[in-house]
Design a protein around this motif. Structure first.
Motif, mmCIF file in Angstrom:
data_model
loop_
_atom_site.group_PDB
_atom_site.id
_atom_site.type_symbol
_atom_site.label_atom_id
_atom_site.label_comp_id
_atom_site.label_asym_id
_atom_site.label_seq_id
_atom_site.Cartn_x
_atom_site.Cartn_y
_atom_site.Cartn_z
ATOM 1 N N PRO A 83 0.834 -1.207 0.000
ATOM 2 C CA PRO A 83 0.000 0.000 0.000
ATOM 3 C C PRO A 83 0.866 1.254 0.000
ATOM 4 O O PRO A 83 1.868 1.325 0.708
ATOM 5 N N PRO A 84 0.516 2.255 -0.803
ATOM 6 C CA PRO A 84 1.303 3.490 -0.820
ATOM 7 C C PRO A 84 1.141 4.270 0.472
ATOM 8 O O PRO A 84 0.053 4.314 1.061
ATOM 9 N N ILE A 85 2.247 4.877 0.900
ATOM 10 C CA ILE A 85 2.207 5.683 2.119
ATOM 11 C C ILE A 85 1.714 7.083 1.764
ATOM 12 O O ILE A 85 1.987 7.606 0.681
ATOM 13 N N LEU A 86 0.951 7.667 2.648
ATOM 14 C CA LEU A 86 0.400 9.002 2.441
ATOM 15 C C LEU A 86 1.274 10.043 3.113
ATOM 16 O O LEU A 86 1.950 9.771 4.113
ATOM 17 N N ALA A 87 1.285 11.232 2.544
ATOM 18 C CA ALA A 87 2.051 12.336 3.129
ATOM 19 C C ALA A 87 1.267 12.886 4.315
ATOM 20 O O ALA A 87 0.331 13.659 4.158
ATOM 21 N N ASP A 88 1.658 12.474 5.510
ATOM 22 C CA ASP A 88 0.922 12.887 6.701
ATOM 23 C C ASP A 88 1.920 13.023 7.849
ATOM 24 O O ASP A 88 3.063 12.587 7.773
ATOM 25 N N LEU A 89 1.476 13.642 8.935
ATOM 26 C CA LEU A 89 2.292 13.825 10.141
ATOM 27 C C LEU A 89 3.602 14.529 9.836
ATOM 28 O O LEU A 89 4.640 14.242 10.435
ATOM 29 N N ILE A 113 14.049 4.964 -5.978
ATOM 30 C CA ILE A 113 14.049 6.338 -5.451
ATOM 31 C C ILE A 113 13.118 7.245 -6.250
ATOM 32 O O ILE A 113 12.718 8.317 -5.782
ATOM 33 N N LEU A 114 12.713 6.781 -7.424
ATOM 34 C CA LEU A 114 11.745 7.540 -8.210
ATOM 35 C C LEU A 114 10.435 7.689 -7.463
ATOM 36 O O LEU A 114 9.638 8.592 -7.752
ATOM 37 N N GLY A 115 10.197 6.808 -6.474
ATOM 38 C CA GLY A 115 8.986 6.885 -5.685
ATOM 39 C C GLY A 115 8.928 8.114 -4.787
ATOM 40 O O GLY A 115 7.868 8.442 -4.242
ATOM 41 N N LEU A 116 10.050 8.817 -4.621
ATOM 42 C CA LEU A 116 10.022 10.078 -3.879
ATOM 43 C C LEU A 116 9.468 11.196 -4.750
ATOM 44 O O LEU A 116 9.183 12.285 -4.245
ATOM 45 N N PHE A 117 9.344 10.935 -6.047
ATOM 46 C CA PHE A 117 8.828 11.925 -6.990
ATOM 47 C C PHE A 117 7.396 11.576 -7.412
ATOM 48 O O PHE A 117 6.513 12.425 -7.409
ATOM 49 N N ARG A 118 7.215 10.316 -7.798
ATOM 50 C CA ARG A 118 5.896 9.842 -8.189
ATOM 51 C C ARG A 118 5.866 8.324 -8.051
ATOM 52 O O ARG A 118 6.883 7.659 -8.200
ATOM 53 N N ARG A 135 1.800 11.963 -7.816
ATOM 54 C CA ARG A 135 3.020 12.711 -7.513
ATOM 55 C C ARG A 135 3.135 13.018 -6.022
ATOM 56 O O ARG A 135 2.137 13.200 -5.325
ATOM 57 N N TYR A 136 4.410 13.085 -5.577
ATOM 58 C CA TYR A 136 4.734 13.387 -4.185
ATOM 59 C C TYR A 136 5.528 14.689 -4.111
ATOM 60 O O TYR A 136 6.041 15.171 -5.126
ATOM 61 N N HIS A 138 8.535 15.918 -3.819
ATOM 62 C CA HIS A 138 9.904 15.413 -3.874
ATOM 63 C C HIS A 138 10.902 16.342 -3.186
ATOM 64 O O HIS A 138 11.915 15.896 -2.649
ATOM 65 N N GLU A 139 10.630 17.623 -3.177
ATOM 66 C CA GLU A 139 11.553 18.546 -2.518
ATOM 67 C C GLU A 139 11.627 18.250 -1.022
ATOM 68 O O GLU A 139 12.714 18.259 -0.429
ATOM 69 N N ALA A 140 10.474 17.961 -0.426
ATOM 70 C CA ALA A 140 10.454 17.657 1.004
ATOM 71 C C ALA A 140 11.123 16.319 1.282
ATOM 72 O O ALA A 140 11.965 16.204 2.190
ATOM 73 N N MET A 141 10.810 15.296 0.486
ATOM 74 C CA MET A 141 11.299 13.958 0.776
ATOM 75 C C MET A 141 12.793 13.811 0.466
ATOM 76 O O MET A 141 13.557 13.237 1.247
ATOM 77 N N VAL A 142 13.234 14.344 -0.663
ATOM 78 C CA VAL A 142 14.664 14.313 -0.981
ATOM 79 C C VAL A 142 15.436 15.175 0.022
ATOM 80 O O VAL A 142 16.556 14.831 0.433
ATOM 81 N N GLY A 143 14.836 16.282 0.451
ATOM 82 C CA GLY A 143 15.478 17.129 1.451
ATOM 83 C C GLY A 143 15.696 16.400 2.761
ATOM 84 O O GLY A 143 16.747 16.544 3.407
ATOM 85 N N ILE A 144 14.724 15.580 3.167
ATOM 86 C CA ILE A 144 14.864 14.787 4.395
ATOM 87 C C ILE A 144 16.005 13.800 4.250
ATOM 88 O O ILE A 144 16.841 13.650 5.155
#
Length: 346
Positions: A83-89, A113-118, A135-136, A138-144
């Motif tokens: 299941p895909p994870i949702l952007a939460d918390l 790692i493409l999953g950090l983008f879409r 799409r996700y 990606h700036e937030a996730m790659v930044g983390i």
């Protein structure tokens, strides 16, 4: 409620055991002279029936799983059953996961790692051809990822294979994240293999990966036969066999041209060793060899896009003749020693 708390306590206990084992392994590797020690792997997802979904169920989407669209290698597309994870918390669970992976490691390899983008979301029961990209941020996730790696002083390698938007690799490179180069897929726009000096510098280069057959199996065309048996081909078997044979012949010619393969009738091990010598030619910062290639095992460890159809991650390491190989045998295996020598020399 009591049963839930007991399950959480049990999972925390297992986590503590894993943490202790990783700590011991990292210390042993560094003490032995390894500059990085462990490079941990971060998977693209988790089982919907696993501990993560049980404890953090609200973070996962219902009725869909992630995968990838049809491409040259997996012509029917892939559905991974996760299941895909949702952007939460505020991405706290994602930050915790990256930080945990780097706690006892000198690096991290991020699967898909493409999953950090879409991510390719596949509705339950419809199959991967009916999926769509979501799409996700990606700036937030790659930044983390970049921040946690900087804090840990760690290397980051992203598996950027498959269907990749042109700008994604440049974006990751600008943020210090290495890509992944696999010999069989390093082709130019004309479809022909790239000259080694044209490979990427900021990448981890290898001949094969855990998602492909070991090199002896690939040379024999096992990837065509097993996909045909499982109904994963969209072209005819003869077409795919011919395509694989031409690809192998092209690479053998390149190996001869570069002087890493000599002799009129090389055996399969000669070709495997030559391909790993070839890895010294590209400017890549990191090189990788698989254990299966080291010992001559030819069976695929994982076949993306399958679940029960193939025994993924349940194929025991084996000798070239198919008999199981014990861990202790690896350290005295002459074939493994020869590949190790090639990699150390390069």
């Amino acid at each position: 409620m009591r049963a839930y708390e007991e399950r959480v306590d049990f999972f925390m206990w297992l986590q503590w055991i894993a943490d202790q084992q990783l700590s011991a392994a990292q210390s042993a590797g560094r003490d032995a002279g390894m500059s990085l020690g462990l490079v941990c792997d971060m998977a693209v997802g988790v089982s919907g029936a696993g501990a993560d979904a049980l404890m953090l169920g609200e973070l996962f989407a219902d009725g869909v799983s992630v995968g990838s669209p049809p491409d040259a290698f997996n012509q029917a597309g892939q559905e991974w059953g996760q299941p895909p994870i949702l952007a939460d918390l505020a991405y706290q669970p994602f930050r915790d996961m990256v930080r945990a992976a780097l706690r006892h490691a000198g690096g991290i390899r991020i699967d898909h790692i493409l999953g950090l983008f879409r991510l390719w979301w596949v509705p339950a029961g419809l199959g991967p051809r009916m999926g769509t990209y979501v799409r996700y941020d990606h700036e937030a996730m790659v930044g983390i990822v970049a921040l946690e790696a900087y804090r840990a002083g760690a290397l980051v390698v992203g598996e950027d294979l498959g269907t990749v938007e042109p700008w994604v690799r440049a974006y990751l490179r600008e943020r210090g994240i290495m890509g992944t180069s696999v010999l069989w897929f390093e082709n130019g726009e004309d479809g022909n293999p790239l000259a080694p000096e044209q490979w990427r510098e900021y990448a981890m280069s290898s001949v094969t990966t855990h998602d492909l057959p070991p090199t002896t199996g690939y040379l024999a065309g096992d990837h065509v036969e097993v996909r045909n048996e499982l109904g994963l081909l969209t072209e005819s078997l003869d077409h795919e066999r011919g395509k694989a044979a031409r690809q192998t012949a092209t690479w053998i010619a390149i190996l001869r041209e570069w002087g890493v393969l000599v002799g009129d009738s090389p055996c399969e091990e000669d070709i495997v060793l030559a391909m790993h010598r070839m890895l010294a030619c590209p400017p890549s910062k990191v090189l990788s060899a698989t254990l299966t290639d080291a010992v001559g095992d030819r069976r695929t460890q994982n076949l993306p896009g399958t679940a029960n159809e193939y025994p993924n991650w349940r194929v025991p390491l084996s000798h070239p003749d198919g008999s199981p190989m014990w861990l202790e045998e690896v350290f005295i295996d002459e074939r493994a020693a020869r590949l190790s020598q090639v990699m150390n020399e390069e």
